[in-house]
Design an enzyme around this catalytic site. Sequence first.
Site, PDB file in Angstrom:
ATOM      1  N   GLU A  44     -46.488 -34.827  -8.801  1.00 25.93           N
ATOM      2  CA  GLU A  44     -47.497 -35.845  -9.227  1.00 25.93           C
ATOM      3  C   GLU A  44     -47.704 -35.784 -10.663  1.00 25.93           C
ATOM      4  OE1 GLU A  44     -50.772 -34.163  -6.927  1.00 25.93           O
ATOM      5  OE2 GLU A  44     -50.209 -35.108  -5.180  1.00 25.93           O
ATOM      6  N   GLU A  55     -39.898 -37.723  -0.332  1.00 28.80           N
ATOM      7  CA  GLU A  55     -38.969 -38.450   0.375  1.00 28.80           C
ATOM      8  C   GLU A  55     -37.884 -39.095  -0.764  1.00 28.80           C
ATOM      9  OE1 GLU A  55     -41.870 -38.242   1.222  1.00 28.80           O
ATOM     10  OE2 GLU A  55     -42.128 -39.184   3.041  1.00 28.80           O
ATOM     11  N   CYS A  86     -44.515 -42.534   3.823  1.00 27.26           N
ATOM     12  CA  CYS A  86     -45.586 -43.621   3.355  1.00 27.26           C
ATOM     13  C   CYS A  86     -44.727 -45.001   3.366  1.00 27.26           C
ATOM     14  CB  CYS A  86     -46.164 -43.372   2.040  1.00 27.26           C
ATOM     15  SG  CYS A  86     -44.983 -43.534   0.767  1.00 27.26           S
TER      16      CYS A  86
HETATM   17  N1  THU Z   1     -46.544 -37.999  -0.312  1.00 27.95           N
HETATM   18  C1  THU Z   1     -45.298 -37.667   0.046  1.00 27.95           C
HETATM   19  O1  THU Z   1     -44.707 -36.753  -0.795  1.00 27.95           O
HETATM   20  N2  THU Z   1     -44.915 -38.126   0.934  1.00 27.95           N
HETATM   21  C2  THU Z   1     -45.567 -39.277   1.877  1.00 27.95           C
HETATM   22  O2  THU Z   1     -44.805 -39.741   2.616  1.00 27.95           O
HETATM   23  C3  THU Z   1     -46.866 -39.188   1.827  1.00 27.95           C
HETATM   24  C4  THU Z   1     -47.389 -38.684   0.510  1.00 27.95           C
HETATM   25  C5  THU Z   1     -47.433 -37.083  -1.418  1.00 27.95           C
HETATM   26  C6  THU Z   1     -48.016 -38.140  -2.648  1.00 27.95           C
HETATM   27  C7  THU Z   1     -48.696 -37.312  -3.097  1.00 27.95           C
HETATM   28  O3  THU Z   1     -48.253 -36.281  -3.895  1.00 27.95           O
HETATM   29  C8  THU Z   1     -49.515 -36.576  -2.136  1.00 27.95           C
HETATM   30  O4  THU Z   1     -48.474 -36.508  -0.970  1.00 27.95           O
HETATM   31  C9  THU Z   1     -50.860 -37.056  -1.255  1.00 27.95           C
HETATM   32  O5  THU Z   1     -50.823 -38.170  -1.057  1.00 27.95           O
END
Ligand code: THU
Length: 131
Positions: A44, A55, A86
């Site tokens: 992040e 991913e 996502c």
């Molecule tokens: N996140 C992922 O790493 N992969 C996904 O497929 C869904 C969301 C992360 C992004 C962010 O750092 C946290 O999860 C919350 O959305």
Amino acid sequence: MEWEYLVEKAIKAKKNAYVPYSEFRVGAAVLTDSGKVFVGCNVENASYGAAICAERTAVVKAVSEGDTKIKAIAITSDSEDYTFPCGICRQVIAEFCDEETQVICSNKNGKYVRYYVKDILPHAFTKKDLL
Ligand code: THU
């Protein structure tokens, strides 16, 4: 390769998640056609939109090392529920997949469900759609 092995790799990769904002740790592990496994976690940023999902971290590691054919990708988090990629990550996975590519969505205990890419991203926009 056992799918459990890939899920275990994703669970381990989750440890390095950099998540000071969401505190939602995600891990991913990509198996490529060369037999190598590339792992990733979410990273992040204070500028929230600059965050990258686990991913995509793993896929970009594979592609940047010359492995562009994904056989399988496992995804996990600390949730009791299965973690699915996502929308953006589905699109990125679709770029490097074939009909056989497996998407393995795991929960925190390593229990998982398995899908083909076309089933979680029907009518994907791909190279063939470009003029
Ligand atoms: N996140 C992922 O790493 N992969 C996904 O497929 C869904 C969301 C992360 C992004 C962010 O750092 C946290 O999860 C919350 O959305």
